[in-house]
Design a protein around this motif. Structure first.
Motif, PDB file in Angstrom:
ATOM      1  N   LEU A 116       9.717   6.804  -8.999  1.00  0.00           N
ATOM      2  CA  LEU A 116       8.490   6.213  -8.486  1.00  0.00           C
ATOM      3  C   LEU A 116       7.312   6.779  -9.266  1.00  0.00           C
ATOM      4  O   LEU A 116       6.857   7.891  -9.014  1.00  0.00           O
ATOM      5  N   THR A 117       6.862   6.016 -10.244  1.00  0.00           N
ATOM      6  CA  THR A 117       5.699   6.390 -11.046  1.00  0.00           C
ATOM      7  C   THR A 117       4.758   5.199 -11.088  1.00  0.00           C
ATOM      8  O   THR A 117       5.080   4.116 -10.589  1.00  0.00           O
ATOM      9  N   MET A 118       3.606   5.386 -11.681  1.00  0.00           N
ATOM     10  CA  MET A 118       2.649   4.286 -11.772  1.00  0.00           C
ATOM     11  C   MET A 118       3.184   3.175 -12.673  1.00  0.00           C
ATOM     12  O   MET A 118       2.868   2.006 -12.466  1.00  0.00           O
ATOM     13  N   THR A 119       4.009   3.512 -13.642  1.00  0.00           N
ATOM     14  CA  THR A 119       4.640   2.490 -14.471  1.00  0.00           C
ATOM     15  C   THR A 119       5.548   1.604 -13.625  1.00  0.00           C
ATOM     16  O   THR A 119       5.543   0.381 -13.768  1.00  0.00           O
ATOM     17  N   THR A 120       6.302   2.230 -12.735  1.00  0.00           N
ATOM     18  CA  THR A 120       7.162   1.474 -11.836  1.00  0.00           C
ATOM     19  C   THR A 120       6.331   0.593 -10.912  1.00  0.00           C
ATOM     20  O   THR A 120       6.676  -0.567 -10.673  1.00  0.00           O
ATOM     21  N   PHE A 121       5.223   1.145 -10.401  1.00  0.00           N
ATOM     22  CA  PHE A 121       4.367   0.367  -9.510  1.00  0.00           C
ATOM     23  C   PHE A 121       3.804  -0.858 -10.230  1.00  0.00           C
ATOM     24  O   PHE A 121       3.797  -1.955  -9.679  1.00  0.00           O
ATOM     25  N   CYS A 122       3.357  -0.678 -11.468  1.00  0.00           N
ATOM     26  CA  CYS A 122       2.825  -1.815 -12.232  1.00  0.00           C
ATOM     27  C   CYS A 122       3.905  -2.866 -12.467  1.00  0.00           C
ATOM     28  O   CYS A 122       3.628  -4.070 -12.402  1.00  0.00           O
TER      29      CYS A 122
ATOM     30  N   MET B  57       0.821  -1.192   0.000  1.00  0.00           N
ATOM     31  CA  MET B  57       0.000   0.000   0.000  1.00  0.00           C
ATOM     32  C   MET B  57       0.869   1.261   0.000  1.00  0.00           C
ATOM     33  O   MET B  57       0.551   2.221  -0.674  1.00  0.00           O
ATOM     34  N   ASN B  58       1.968   1.204   0.780  1.00  0.00           N
ATOM     35  CA  ASN B  58       2.869   2.362   0.806  1.00  0.00           C
ATOM     36  C   ASN B  58       3.480   2.614  -0.566  1.00  0.00           C
ATOM     37  O   ASN B  58       3.627   3.771  -0.980  1.00  0.00           O
ATOM     38  N   THR B  59       3.847   1.543  -1.242  1.00  0.00           N
ATOM     39  CA  THR B  59       4.445   1.690  -2.568  1.00  0.00           C
ATOM     40  C   THR B  59       3.461   2.347  -3.524  1.00  0.00           C
ATOM     41  O   THR B  59       3.847   3.209  -4.322  1.00  0.00           O
ATOM     42  N   LEU B  60       2.201   1.960  -3.447  1.00  0.00           N
ATOM     43  CA  LEU B  60       1.178   2.565  -4.293  1.00  0.00           C
ATOM     44  C   LEU B  60       1.066   4.055  -4.018  1.00  0.00           C
ATOM     45  O   LEU B  60       1.014   4.864  -4.960  1.00  0.00           O
ATOM     46  N   LEU B  61       1.052   4.441  -2.758  1.00  0.00           N
ATOM     47  CA  LEU B  61       0.945   5.865  -2.415  1.00  0.00           C
ATOM     48  C   LEU B  61       2.161   6.657  -2.887  1.00  0.00           C
ATOM     49  O   LEU B  61       2.019   7.754  -3.440  1.00  0.00           O
ATOM     50  N   TYR B  62       3.346   6.102  -2.689  1.00  0.00           N
ATOM     51  CA  TYR B  62       4.556   6.789  -3.148  1.00  0.00           C
ATOM     52  C   TYR B  62       4.579   6.918  -4.671  1.00  0.00           C
ATOM     53  O   TYR B  62       4.941   7.966  -5.216  1.00  0.00           O
ATOM     54  N   CYS B  63       4.195   5.857  -5.357  1.00  0.00           N
ATOM     55  CA  CYS B  63       4.206   5.896  -6.821  1.00  0.00           C
ATOM     56  C   CYS B  63       3.144   6.850  -7.363  1.00  0.00           C
ATOM     57  O   CYS B  63       3.384   7.564  -8.332  1.00  0.00           O
ATOM     58  N   ALA B  64       1.979   6.878  -6.730  1.00  0.00           N
ATOM     59  CA  ALA B  64       0.926   7.805  -7.170  1.00  0.00           C
ATOM     60  C   ALA B  64       1.365   9.250  -6.942  1.00  0.00           C
ATOM     61  O   ALA B  64       1.165  10.114  -7.806  1.00  0.00           O
ATOM     62  N   ALA B  65       1.990   9.519  -5.795  1.00  0.00           N
ATOM     63  CA  ALA B  65       2.488  10.870  -5.520  1.00  0.00           C
ATOM     64  C   ALA B  65       3.603  11.246  -6.495  1.00  0.00           C
ATOM     65  O   ALA B  65       3.651  12.376  -6.996  1.00  0.00           O
ATOM     66  N   GLY B  66       4.477  10.295  -6.789  1.00  0.00           N
ATOM     67  CA  GLY B  66       5.548  10.556  -7.750  1.00  0.00           C
ATOM     68  C   GLY B  66       5.017  10.847  -9.141  1.00  0.00           C
ATOM     69  O   GLY B  66       5.513  11.733  -9.841  1.00  0.00           O
ATOM     70  N   GLU B  67       3.983  10.119  -9.540  1.00  0.00           N
ATOM     71  CA  GLU B  67       3.358  10.355 -10.844  1.00  0.00           C
ATOM     72  C   GLU B  67       2.729  11.744 -10.888  1.00  0.00           C
ATOM     73  O   GLU B  67       2.860  12.468 -11.871  1.00  0.00           O
TER      74      GLU B  67
ATOM     75  N   ILE C 127       6.519  -3.440 -10.496  1.00  0.00           N
ATOM     76  CA  ILE C 127       6.754  -4.095  -9.213  1.00  0.00           C
ATOM     77  C   ILE C 127       5.638  -5.089  -8.924  1.00  0.00           C
ATOM     78  O   ILE C 127       5.888  -6.221  -8.485  1.00  0.00           O
ATOM     79  N   LEU C 128       4.411  -4.692  -9.176  1.00  0.00           N
ATOM     80  CA  LEU C 128       3.263  -5.564  -8.930  1.00  0.00           C
ATOM     81  C   LEU C 128       3.321  -6.813  -9.810  1.00  0.00           C
ATOM     82  O   LEU C 128       3.085  -7.924  -9.342  1.00  0.00           O
ATOM     83  N   LYS C 129       3.669  -6.611 -11.075  1.00  0.00           N
ATOM     84  CA  LYS C 129       3.761  -7.747 -11.994  1.00  0.00           C
ATOM     85  C   LYS C 129       4.862  -8.725 -11.562  1.00  0.00           C
ATOM     86  O   LYS C 129       4.661  -9.944 -11.577  1.00  0.00           O
ATOM     87  N   SER C 130       5.990  -8.201 -11.145  1.00  0.00           N
ATOM     88  CA  SER C 130       7.081  -9.064 -10.676  1.00  0.00           C
ATOM     89  C   SER C 130       6.688  -9.807  -9.406  1.00  0.00           C
ATOM     90  O   SER C 130       6.972 -11.001  -9.259  1.00  0.00           O
ATOM     91  N   SER C 131       6.024  -9.102  -8.496  1.00  0.00           N
ATOM     92  CA  SER C 131       5.595  -9.734  -7.238  1.00  0.00           C
ATOM     93  C   SER C 131       4.613 -10.861  -7.493  1.00  0.00           C
ATOM     94  O   SER C 131       4.717 -11.942  -6.894  1.00  0.00           O
ATOM     95  N   ILE C 132       3.657 -10.632  -8.370  1.00  0.00           N
ATOM     96  CA  ILE C 132       2.678 -11.669  -8.694  1.00  0.00           C
ATOM     97  C   ILE C 132       3.368 -12.856  -9.359  1.00  0.00           C
ATOM     98  O   ILE C 132       3.035 -14.009  -9.100  1.00  0.00           O
ATOM     99  N   GLY C 133       4.344 -12.595 -10.191  1.00  0.00           N
ATOM    100  CA  GLY C 133       5.110 -13.672 -10.823  1.00  0.00           C
ATOM    101  C   GLY C 133       5.861 -14.511  -9.810  1.00  0.00           C
ATOM    102  O   GLY C 133       5.876 -15.742  -9.892  1.00  0.00           O
ATOM    103  N   TYR C 134       6.491 -13.845  -8.820  1.00  0.00           N
ATOM    104  CA  TYR C 134       7.213 -14.574  -7.782  1.00  0.00           C
ATOM    105  C   TYR C 134       6.260 -15.405  -6.925  1.00  0.00           C
ATOM    106  O   TYR C 134       6.563 -16.556  -6.591  1.00  0.00           O
TER     107      TYR C 134
END
Length: 85
Positions: free
Chosen positions: A61-67, A1-11, A69-76
């Motif tokens: 930290l942008t939404m592209t970065t968040f996506c 959740m923190n990563t999402l907030l940081y990435c949204a703020a960065g975007e 990170i999310l894709k890699s996490s789901i893959g792992y």
């Protein structure tokens, strides 16, 4: 959740910085007084490179970065579930 907030703020910060740069480029600064025009030119130079929030000065930290990170996490997680399942 923190990563999402940081990435949204960065975007948001990056988009606002780009909007300021585009507005300054569209401004007819050459019709202004010389003192004001010089100030705007210096601001244009500073805003040419967009300001962005980074993680450890490594990646922005942008939404592209968040996506990504999310894709890699789901893959792992998927990989771990197939190994233990």
């Amino acid at each position: 959740m923190n990563t999402l907030l940081y990435c949204a703020a960065g975007e948001l910060v990056t988009n606002q910085c780009n909007a300021v740069y585009r507005a300054m480029c569209d401004l007819e600064w050459y019709k202004l007084e010389s003192k004001k025009a010089r100030s705007l030119i210096l601001l244009m130079i500073q805003t040419k490179r967009p300001f962005c929030i980074t993680a450890g000065k490594i990646f922005p930290l942008t939404m592209t970065t968040f996506c990504s990170i999310l894709k890699s996490s789901i893959g792992y997680v998927s990989f771990l579930l197939t190994k233990h399942g």
